[in-house]
Enzyme design. Structure first.
Site, PDB file in Angstrom:
ATOM      1  N   GLY A   7       6.736  -3.001   6.483  1.00 44.16           N
ATOM      2  CA  GLY A   7       5.598  -3.426   5.662  1.00 44.16           C
ATOM      3  C   GLY A   7       6.036  -4.638   4.847  1.00 44.16           C
ATOM      4  O   GLY A   7       6.744  -4.513   3.852  1.00 44.16           O
ATOM      5  N   GLY A  12       6.805  -5.152  -0.143  1.00 43.41           N
ATOM      6  CA  GLY A  12       7.886  -5.323   0.834  1.00 43.41           C
ATOM      7  C   GLY A  12       8.549  -6.690   0.745  1.00 43.41           C
ATOM      8  O   GLY A  12       9.780  -6.808   0.724  1.00 43.41           O
ATOM      9  N   ASP A  31       6.597  -6.032  10.107  1.00 49.98           N
ATOM     10  CA  ASP A  31       5.169  -5.807   9.846  1.00 49.98           C
ATOM     11  C   ASP A  31       4.436  -5.801  11.183  1.00 49.98           C
ATOM     12  O   ASP A  31       4.955  -6.296  12.193  1.00 49.98           O
ATOM     13  CB  ASP A  31       4.613  -6.904   8.933  1.00 49.98           C
ATOM     14  CG  ASP A  31       3.381  -6.433   8.164  1.00 49.98           C
ATOM     15  OD1 ASP A  31       3.511  -6.079   6.972  1.00 49.98           O
ATOM     16  OD2 ASP A  31       2.281  -6.410   8.768  1.00 49.98           O
ATOM     17  N   ARG A  86      -4.878   7.092  -5.856  1.00 49.51           N
ATOM     18  CA  ARG A  86      -3.880   6.997  -4.794  1.00 49.51           C
ATOM     19  C   ARG A  86      -4.223   7.954  -3.652  1.00 49.51           C
ATOM     20  O   ARG A  86      -3.932   7.674  -2.492  1.00 49.51           O
ATOM     21  CB  ARG A  86      -2.491   7.299  -5.350  1.00 49.51           C
ATOM     22  CG  ARG A  86      -1.982   6.242  -6.326  1.00 49.51           C
ATOM     23  CD  ARG A  86      -0.631   6.601  -6.898  1.00 49.51           C
ATOM     24  NE  ARG A  86      -0.133   5.620  -7.844  1.00 49.51           N
ATOM     25  CZ  ARG A  86      -0.368   5.635  -9.159  1.00 49.51           C
ATOM     26  NH1 ARG A  86      -1.112   6.574  -9.679  1.00 49.51           N
ATOM     27  NH2 ARG A  86       0.135   4.702  -9.933  1.00 49.51           N
ATOM     28  N   THR A 117       5.116   3.878   0.047  1.00 54.66           N
ATOM     29  CA  THR A 117       3.677   3.928   0.310  1.00 54.66           C
ATOM     30  C   THR A 117       3.010   5.088  -0.433  1.00 54.66           C
ATOM     31  O   THR A 117       3.548   6.187  -0.505  1.00 54.66           O
ATOM     32  CB  THR A 117       3.434   4.093   1.834  1.00 54.66           C
ATOM     33  OG1 THR A 117       4.168   3.078   2.517  1.00 54.66           O
ATOM     34  CG2 THR A 117       1.966   3.990   2.185  1.00 54.66           C
ATOM     35  N   HIS A 173       3.607  11.023  -8.499  1.00 51.24           N
ATOM     36  CA  HIS A 173       3.213   9.667  -8.860  1.00 51.24           C
ATOM     37  C   HIS A 173       1.692   9.631  -8.877  1.00 51.24           C
ATOM     38  O   HIS A 173       1.047   9.310  -7.911  1.00 51.24           O
ATOM     39  CB  HIS A 173       3.765   8.695  -7.816  1.00 51.24           C
ATOM     40  CG  HIS A 173       3.548   7.258  -8.157  1.00 51.24           C
ATOM     41  ND1 HIS A 173       3.884   6.726  -9.371  1.00 51.24           N
ATOM     42  CD2 HIS A 173       3.059   6.236  -7.423  1.00 51.24           C
ATOM     43  CE1 HIS A 173       3.598   5.437  -9.367  1.00 51.24           C
ATOM     44  NE2 HIS A 173       3.092   5.114  -8.201  1.00 51.24           N
TER      45      HIS A 173
HETATM   46  P1  NAI Z   1       0.087  -4.874   1.054  1.00 56.16           P
HETATM   47  O1  NAI Z   1      -1.250  -4.680   1.637  1.00 56.16           O
HETATM   48  O2  NAI Z   1       0.417  -6.157   0.372  1.00 56.16           O
HETATM   49  O3  NAI Z   1       1.198  -4.633   2.191  1.00 56.16           O
HETATM   50  C1  NAI Z   1       1.154  -3.590   3.097  1.00 56.16           C
HETATM   51  C2  NAI Z   1       1.677  -4.136   4.429  1.00 56.16           C
HETATM   52  O4  NAI Z   1       1.789  -3.062   5.368  1.00 56.16           O
HETATM   53  C3  NAI Z   1       0.756  -5.186   5.053  1.00 56.16           C
HETATM   54  O5  NAI Z   1       1.483  -6.385   5.266  1.00 56.16           O
HETATM   55  C4  NAI Z   1       0.342  -4.541   6.376  1.00 56.16           C
HETATM   56  O6  NAI Z   1       0.174  -5.475   7.431  1.00 56.16           O
HETATM   57  C5  NAI Z   1       1.518  -3.617   6.634  1.00 56.16           C
HETATM   58  N1  NAI Z   1       1.226  -2.567   7.612  1.00 56.16           N
HETATM   59  C6  NAI Z   1       0.085  -1.859   7.771  1.00 56.16           C
HETATM   60  N2  NAI Z   1       0.223  -0.998   8.802  1.00 56.16           N
HETATM   61  C7  NAI Z   1       1.475  -1.151   9.279  1.00 56.16           C
HETATM   62  C8  NAI Z   1       2.200  -0.552  10.333  1.00 56.16           C
HETATM   63  N3  NAI Z   1       1.664   0.409  11.104  1.00 56.16           N
HETATM   64  N4  NAI Z   1       3.475  -0.970  10.558  1.00 56.16           N
HETATM   65  C9  NAI Z   1       4.037  -1.941   9.799  1.00 56.16           C
HETATM   66  N5  NAI Z   1       3.389  -2.540   8.785  1.00 56.16           N
HETATM   67  C10 NAI Z   1       2.125  -2.156   8.534  1.00 56.16           C
HETATM   68  O7  NAI Z   1       0.334  -3.646   0.048  1.00 56.16           O
HETATM   69  P2  NAI Z   1       1.419  -3.543  -1.123  1.00 56.16           P
HETATM   70  O8  NAI Z   1       0.808  -3.988  -2.394  1.00 56.16           O
HETATM   71  O9  NAI Z   1       2.682  -4.146  -0.652  1.00 56.16           O
HETATM   72  O10 NAI Z   1       1.581  -1.951  -1.230  1.00 56.16           O
HETATM   73  C11 NAI Z   1       2.162  -1.230  -0.160  1.00 56.16           C
HETATM   74  C12 NAI Z   1       2.079   0.277  -0.419  1.00 56.16           C
HETATM   75  O11 NAI Z   1       2.930   0.623  -1.509  1.00 56.16           O
HETATM   76  C13 NAI Z   1       0.676   0.771  -0.824  1.00 56.16           C
HETATM   77  O12 NAI Z   1       0.422   2.020  -0.219  1.00 56.16           O
HETATM   78  C14 NAI Z   1       0.775   0.919  -2.322  1.00 56.16           C
HETATM   79  O13 NAI Z   1      -0.166   1.826  -2.828  1.00 56.16           O
HETATM   80  C15 NAI Z   1       2.197   1.413  -2.453  1.00 56.16           C
HETATM   81  N6  NAI Z   1       2.806   1.246  -3.761  1.00 56.16           N
HETATM   82  C16 NAI Z   1       3.571   2.288  -4.235  1.00 56.16           C
HETATM   83  C17 NAI Z   1       4.209   2.200  -5.452  1.00 56.16           C
HETATM   84  C18 NAI Z   1       5.053   3.340  -5.914  1.00 56.16           C
HETATM   85  O14 NAI Z   1       5.387   3.421  -7.099  1.00 56.16           O
HETATM   86  N7  NAI Z   1       5.469   4.240  -5.053  1.00 56.16           N
HETATM   87  C19 NAI Z   1       4.071   1.021  -6.312  1.00 56.16           C
HETATM   88  C20 NAI Z   1       3.306  -0.053  -5.699  1.00 56.16           C
HETATM   89  C21 NAI Z   1       2.694   0.089  -4.469  1.00 56.16           C
END
Ligand code: NAI
Length: 306
Positions: A7, A12, A31, A86, A117, A173
Site C-alpha cells: 500500500g 505507506g 501497490d 473505522r 489498515t 483503535h
Molecule cells: P491511501 O488511500 O492513501 O492508500 C492506500 C493504498 O492502498 C492506495 O495506494 C491503494 O492503491 C492501495 N491498495 C488498495 N488495495 C490494494 C491491494 N489489494 N494491494 C496493494 N495495495 C492496495 O490511504 P492511507 O491514508 O495511506 O491509509 C491507509 C490505511 O491505513 C487506511 O485503512 C487507514 O484507515 C489506515 N490508517 C490506520 C492508522 C492506524 O493508526 N492504524 C492511522 C492512519 C491510517
C-alpha cells in the site's frame, strides 16, 4: 535489512520516507496501482543525495520483488471519509488485507508483520489468521499513534515540550480506546498532579476523536504523518532489537482476562517481534473499558466473517 510496505498511499509512502531517511532499512513499496509505487520510489531515490542516506527504495506491483523482507507493513486499503467510522471500512479492507498478507508471507516466510489498515484490531486478527503466524510475529500499529496524540494534547494544554510527556493508550483503535491518564507524566510528574479531572477528561475525549478530527479538517482521507512516524518507531525497535515497551495491538491468550481477540496492550518489541506482553494492574474501571473495547473488536471479527 529490507522492509516491504504494501500500500503505497499516504501512510505507506510517508513511512517509506521515514524508514529510508532514518537509515533503518531498504524499502520495497508495493501497490496495485501501476506506475505509482515506481514513481514514488524514484522520487524518494532522487532525494537520497540531499538527505544523505544510502537506502535503496524500490517500487513495484509484484510480490516477487518483496522476497526476503525482515518486516512487512500492511497499509493497503481504504481510509475513512468524513462521517465514517473505522468500522465502516470493515468488509472492503478485510479482503485487501487478507490477500496482501497471504501474498507477502509467501515471499517472506520469516518476516515480522505490522498491520496499519483500519479497522486496525480486526485487520490484525484477520492477517494473523491468514498467515498462521505465531502471535509474536504479527501485530498492529495504533497505540503508539494514539499515545502520541494524547501526549501532544497534554503538552499543548500545559505548554511543555511534547517529548517530556509520556502516556500510554491501550484498547482498540477506535472510540473505545483506553487512555491510561493516571500513568501519564511530565518527566515523571503525574499529569493528575498538574491538571484537574475535567481537563484530563477533555484531553482523553480529544484523543479518542484524534483521527476523526483530522479527517473532518482535511475532507480527503485521514492522518498520515504521525501514523507513519508511529509505525517507524515499531520498525526501528524490531530492526535494532531495542526491546522498547510500546502499546501494540496483539493477539491475547488470556492476558487481562481476554482470549482470542486482538487489542492494544503494552508489549516489548525486539528482533523476534513481540518479546513479551506486560500485564498491568488495572483498576476495575480500566479493565471494564478494556473489555468493552475487546467486545467491539470481537463483534467486528465475527461480522467480517459473515
Ligand atoms: P491511501 O488511500 O492513501 O492508500 C492506500 C493504498 O492502498 C492506495 O495506494 C491503494 O492503491 C492501495 N491498495 C488498495 N488495495 C490494494 C491491494 N489489494 N494491494 C496493494 N495495495 C492496495 O490511504 P492511507 O491514508 O495511506 O491509509 C491507509 C490505511 O491505513 C487506511 O485503512 C487507514 O484507515 C489506515 N490508517 C490506520 C492508522 C492506524 O493508526 N492504524 C492511522 C492512519 C491510517
Amino acid at each position: 535489512p529490507r522492509v516491504t510496505i504494501v500500500g503505497a498511499g499516504r501512510v505507506g509512502s510517508t513511512l517509506a520516507q521515514r524508514i529510508a531517511e532514518k537509515n533503518l532499512a531498504d524499502v520495497v513499496l508495493l501497490d496495485i496501482v501501476e506506475g505509482m509505487p515506481q514513481g514514488l520510489a524514484l522520487d524518494l531515490t532522487e532525494a537520497r543525495g540531499i538527505e544523505l542516506h544510502n537506502r535503496q527504495i524500490i517500487g513495484t506491483n509484484n510480490y516477487f520483488d518483496t522476497s526476503g523482507s525482515q518486516i512487512v507493513v500492511i497499509t493497503a486499503g481504504l481510509p475513512r471519509k468524513p462521517g465514517m467510522s473505522r468500522d465502516d471500512l470493515l468488509k472492503t479492507n478485510a479482503k485487501i488485507v487478507v490477500e496482501a498478507a497471504k501474498n507477502a508471507i509467501a515471499h517472506s516466510p520469516n518476516a515480522i508483520f505490522i498491520v496499519v489498515t483500519n479497522p486496525l484490531d480486526v485487520m490484525t486478527y484477520l492477517a494473523w489468521q491468514a498467515t498462521n503466524l505465531p502471535r509474536e510475529r504479527i501485530m498492529g500499529m495504533a497505540g503508539v499513534l494514539d499515545s502520541a496524540r494524547f501526549e501532544t494534547f497534554i503538552a499543548m494544554e500545559l505548554g511543555v515540550l511534547p517529548a517530556d510527556v509520556k502516556a500510554m493508550v491501550l484498547g482498540s483503535h477506535g472510540d473505545l480506546m483506553v487512555p491510561l491518564s493516571r500513568y501519564a507524566t511530565v518527566n515523571g510528574i503525574p499529569v493528575t498532579e498538574l491538571l484537574d479531572a475535567t481537563t484530563i477528561e477533555r484531553l482523553v475525549e480529544r484523543t479518542r476523536n484524534g483521527g476523526a478530527e483530522i479527517v473532518e479538517l482535511m475532507q480527503t482521507g485521514g492522518a498520515f504523518f504521525a501514523p507513519a512516524s508511529a509505525t517507524s518507531v515499531m520498525v526501528e525497535s524490531i530492526l535494532w532489537n531495542q526491546s522498547r515497551l510500546l502499546p501494540v495491538a496483539t493477539y491475547l491468550e488470556g492476558e487481562y482476562g481476554l482470549i482470542d481477540v486482538v487489542i492494544g496492550v503494552p508489549c516489548r518489541l525486539g528482533c523476534g517481534g513481540i518479546e513479551s506482553v506486560l500485564e498491568l494492574n488495572l483498576t476495575d474501571e480500566e479493565i471494564k473499558a478494556l473489555h468493552s473495547s475487546a467486545e467491539s473488536v470481537h463483534q467486528n471479527i465475527q461480522r467480517s466473517q459473515e
